[in-house]
Scaffold this motif. Sequence first.
Motif, PDB file in Angstrom:
ATOM      1  N   LEU A  65      48.182  61.181  12.574  1.00 54.76           N
ATOM      2  CA  LEU A  65      47.763  60.393  13.734  1.00 54.76           C
ATOM      3  C   LEU A  65      46.475  59.626  13.446  1.00 54.76           C
ATOM      4  CD1 LEU A  65      48.140  59.723  16.778  1.00 54.76           C
ATOM      5  CD2 LEU A  65      46.653  61.672  17.235  1.00 54.76           C
ATOM      6  N   VAL A  66      45.518  60.261  12.792  1.00 56.21           N
ATOM      7  CA  VAL A  66      44.245  59.603  12.489  1.00 56.21           C
ATOM      8  C   VAL A  66      44.462  58.443  11.512  1.00 56.21           C
ATOM      9  CG1 VAL A  66      42.029  59.936  11.315  1.00 56.21           C
ATOM     10  CG2 VAL A  66      42.800  61.586  13.018  1.00 56.21           C
ATOM     11  N   ILE A  67      45.283  58.658  10.496  1.00 57.16           N
ATOM     12  CA  ILE A  67      45.551  57.582   9.529  1.00 57.16           C
ATOM     13  C   ILE A  67      46.271  56.427  10.210  1.00 57.16           C
ATOM     14  CG2 ILE A  67      46.891  56.988   7.479  1.00 57.16           C
ATOM     15  CD1 ILE A  67      46.178  59.768   6.391  1.00 57.16           C
ATOM     16  N   TRP A  68      47.277  56.748  11.049  1.00 56.65           N
ATOM     17  CA  TRP A  68      48.011  55.694  11.753  1.00 56.65           C
ATOM     18  C   TRP A  68      47.067  54.899  12.658  1.00 56.65           C
ATOM     19  CZ3 TRP A  68      48.624  55.408  17.102  1.00 56.65           C
ATOM     20  CH2 TRP A  68      49.432  54.358  17.548  1.00 56.65           C
ATOM     21  N   ALA A  69      46.204  55.605  13.383  1.00 58.46           N
ATOM     22  CA  ALA A  69      45.290  54.914  14.293  1.00 58.46           C
ATOM     23  C   ALA A  69      44.301  54.047  13.515  1.00 58.46           C
ATOM     24  CB  ALA A  69      44.532  55.932  15.154  1.00 58.46           C
ATOM     25  N   GLY A  70      43.892  54.513  12.339  1.00 59.33           N
ATOM     26  CA  GLY A  70      42.970  53.704  11.538  1.00 59.33           C
ATOM     27  C   GLY A  70      43.624  52.451  10.996  1.00 59.33           C
ATOM     28  N   VAL A  71      44.893  52.528  10.650  1.00 62.40           N
ATOM     29  CA  VAL A  71      45.592  51.366  10.096  1.00 62.40           C
ATOM     30  C   VAL A  71      46.028  50.403  11.201  1.00 62.40           C
ATOM     31  CG1 VAL A  71      47.686  50.650   8.872  1.00 62.40           C
ATOM     32  CG2 VAL A  71      46.354  52.584   8.033  1.00 62.40           C
ATOM     33  N   GLU A  72      46.645  50.913  12.248  1.00 58.73           N
ATOM     34  CA  GLU A  72      47.212  50.053  13.293  1.00 58.73           C
ATOM     35  C   GLU A  72      46.188  49.595  14.323  1.00 58.73           C
ATOM     36  OE1 GLU A  72      50.337  48.786  13.650  1.00 58.73           O
ATOM     37  OE2 GLU A  72      50.665  49.585  11.629  1.00 58.73           O
ATOM     38  N   GLN A  73      45.161  50.344  14.540  1.00 58.44           N
ATOM     39  CA  GLN A  73      44.130  50.057  15.546  1.00 58.44           C
ATOM     40  C   GLN A  73      44.774  49.693  16.890  1.00 58.44           C
ATOM     41  OE1 GLN A  73      41.561  47.109  13.838  1.00 58.44           O
ATOM     42  NE2 GLN A  73      40.741  48.540  12.346  1.00 58.44           N
ATOM     43  N   PRO A  74      45.431  50.656  17.530  1.00 55.89           N
ATOM     44  CA  PRO A  74      46.176  50.364  18.761  1.00 55.89           C
ATOM     45  C   PRO A  74      45.280  50.009  19.945  1.00 55.89           C
ATOM     46  CG  PRO A  74      46.146  52.716  18.345  1.00 55.89           C
ATOM     47  CD  PRO A  74      45.537  52.048  17.147  1.00 55.89           C
ATOM     48  N   TRP A  75      43.973  50.165  19.837  1.00 54.41           N
ATOM     49  CA  TRP A  75      43.077  49.842  20.936  1.00 54.41           C
ATOM     50  C   TRP A  75      42.767  48.351  20.998  1.00 54.41           C
ATOM     51  CZ3 TRP A  75      42.014  52.945  16.796  1.00 54.41           C
ATOM     52  CH2 TRP A  75      41.202  52.417  15.804  1.00 54.41           C
ATOM     53  N   ARG A  76      43.083  47.595  19.941  1.00 54.19           N
ATOM     54  CA  ARG A  76      42.837  46.157  19.925  1.00 54.19           C
ATOM     55  C   ARG A  76      43.975  45.442  20.646  1.00 54.19           C
ATOM     56  NH1 ARG A  76      40.747  43.969  14.316  1.00 54.19           N
ATOM     57  NH2 ARG A  76      38.712  43.705  15.232  1.00 54.19           N
ATOM     58  N   PRO A  77      43.674  44.304  21.274  1.00 56.27           N
ATOM     59  CA  PRO A  77      44.746  43.549  21.949  1.00 56.27           C
ATOM     60  C   PRO A  77      45.699  42.954  20.907  1.00 56.27           C
ATOM     61  CG  PRO A  77      42.686  42.330  22.027  1.00 56.27           C
ATOM     62  CD  PRO A  77      42.372  43.674  21.448  1.00 56.27           C
ATOM     63  N   PRO A  78      46.957  42.785  21.285  1.00 51.32           N
ATOM     64  CA  PRO A  78      47.912  42.202  20.336  1.00 51.32           C
ATOM     65  C   PRO A  78      47.573  40.739  20.055  1.00 51.32           C
ATOM     66  CG  PRO A  78      48.927  42.442  22.491  1.00 51.32           C
ATOM     67  CD  PRO A  78      47.585  43.098  22.561  1.00 51.32           C
ATOM     68  N   PRO A  79      47.963  40.240  18.894  1.00 59.92           N
ATOM     69  CA  PRO A  79      47.657  38.833  18.579  1.00 59.92           C
ATOM     70  C   PRO A  79      48.432  37.889  19.505  1.00 59.92           C
ATOM     71  CG  PRO A  79      49.096  39.784  16.916  1.00 59.92           C
ATOM     72  CD  PRO A  79      48.696  40.899  17.817  1.00 59.92           C
ATOM     73  N   ALA A  80      47.848  36.731  19.714  1.00 64.59           N
ATOM     74  CA  ALA A  80      48.489  35.737  20.584  1.00 64.59           C
ATOM     75  C   ALA A  80      49.750  35.217  19.921  1.00 64.59           C
ATOM     76  CB  ALA A  80      47.517  34.597  20.858  1.00 64.59           C
ATOM     77  N   ARG A  81      50.761  34.957  20.735  1.00 68.85           N
ATOM     78  CA  ARG A  81      52.039  34.474  20.193  1.00 68.85           C
ATOM     79  C   ARG A  81      52.085  32.941  20.096  1.00 68.85           C
ATOM     80  NH1 ARG A  81      55.355  38.637  19.354  1.00 68.85           N
ATOM     81  NH2 ARG A  81      55.182  40.438  20.666  1.00 68.85           N
ATOM     82  N   THR A  82      51.155  32.270  20.736  1.00 68.71           N
ATOM     83  CA  THR A  82      51.122  30.794  20.680  1.00 68.71           C
ATOM     84  C   THR A  82      49.799  30.372  20.053  1.00 68.71           C
ATOM     85  OG1 THR A  82      50.143  30.636  22.869  1.00 68.71           O
ATOM     86  CG2 THR A  82      52.534  30.554  22.747  1.00 68.71           C
ATOM     87  N   THR A  83      49.811  29.203  19.482  1.00 69.68           N
ATOM     88  CA  THR A  83      48.572  28.688  18.877  1.00 69.68           C
ATOM     89  C   THR A  83      47.750  27.996  19.961  1.00 69.68           C
ATOM     90  OG1 THR A  83      49.684  26.651  18.284  1.00 69.68           O
ATOM     91  CG2 THR A  83      49.622  28.373  16.626  1.00 69.68           C
ATOM     92  N   PRO A  84      46.428  28.061  19.860  1.00 73.23           N
ATOM     93  CA  PRO A  84      45.619  27.373  20.851  1.00 73.23           C
ATOM     94  C   PRO A  84      45.746  25.849  20.676  1.00 73.23           C
ATOM     95  CG  PRO A  84      44.253  28.357  19.141  1.00 73.23           C
ATOM     96  CD  PRO A  84      45.670  28.775  18.862  1.00 73.23           C
ATOM     97  N   PRO A  85      45.474  25.113  21.721  1.00 75.32           N
ATOM     98  CA  PRO A  85      45.573  23.638  21.627  1.00 75.32           C
ATOM     99  C   PRO A  85      44.518  23.112  20.634  1.00 75.32           C
ATOM    100  CG  PRO A  85      44.689  24.288  23.763  1.00 75.32           C
ATOM    101  CD  PRO A  85      45.098  25.533  23.067  1.00 75.32           C
ATOM    102  N   VAL A  86      44.935  22.094  19.884  1.00 72.78           N
ATOM    103  CA  VAL A  86      44.043  21.512  18.896  1.00 72.78           C
ATOM    104  C   VAL A  86      43.320  20.326  19.555  1.00 72.78           C
ATOM    105  CG1 VAL A  86      43.943  20.399  16.642  1.00 72.78           C
ATOM    106  CG2 VAL A  86      45.629  22.195  17.077  1.00 72.78           C
ATOM    107  N   ALA A  87      41.997  20.325  19.471  1.00 75.03           N
ATOM    108  CA  ALA A  87      41.213  19.232  20.065  1.00 75.03           C
ATOM    109  C   ALA A  87      40.493  18.462  18.957  1.00 75.03           C
ATOM    110  CB  ALA A  87      40.208  19.806  21.053  1.00 75.03           C
ATOM    111  N   GLY A  88      40.421  17.172  19.110  1.00 73.64           N
ATOM    112  CA  GLY A  88      39.672  16.329  18.195  1.00 73.64           C
ATOM    113  C   GLY A  88      40.405  16.044  16.880  1.00 73.64           C
ATOM    114  N   TYR A  89      41.673  15.986  16.906  1.00 68.86           N
ATOM    115  CA  TYR A  89      42.391  15.651  15.692  1.00 68.86           C
ATOM    116  C   TYR A  89      42.902  14.266  15.735  1.00 68.86           C
ATOM    117  CZ  TYR A  89      45.827  15.809  11.951  1.00 68.86           C
ATOM    118  OH  TYR A  89      46.562  15.534  10.839  1.00 68.86           O
TER     119      TYR A  89
END
Length: 89
Positions: A65-89
């Motif tokens: 459990l400790v190794i899994w928690a250290g690798v996966e870090q389940p307390w962090r929010p999941p990554p965003a599924r969409t890219t943020p809007p690009v400004a100034g391109y």
Amino acid sequence: MNPPECRPPDRKETEARRMLRAGPYPPVPPDLAVRAAARGRRLLARRRLRHRAGSLLALLALLTLVIWAGVEQPWRPPPARTTPPVAGY
């Protein structure tokens, strides 16, 4: 002095007392104490082995459990599924 309790005699107790008084007593094997002690040692050894195996299993589960928690870090929010809007391109 208090009077004794007035209750009918217990049938099982009466029967057991009668059997104990009746005799003759059954023969007891001469090695009965040795066999009983050996069986007790075996039971104790098995209980110790089960306890050690259970403790080891619990320790491995905790380590996993400790190794899994250290690798996966389940307390962090999941990554965003969409890219943020690009400004100034």
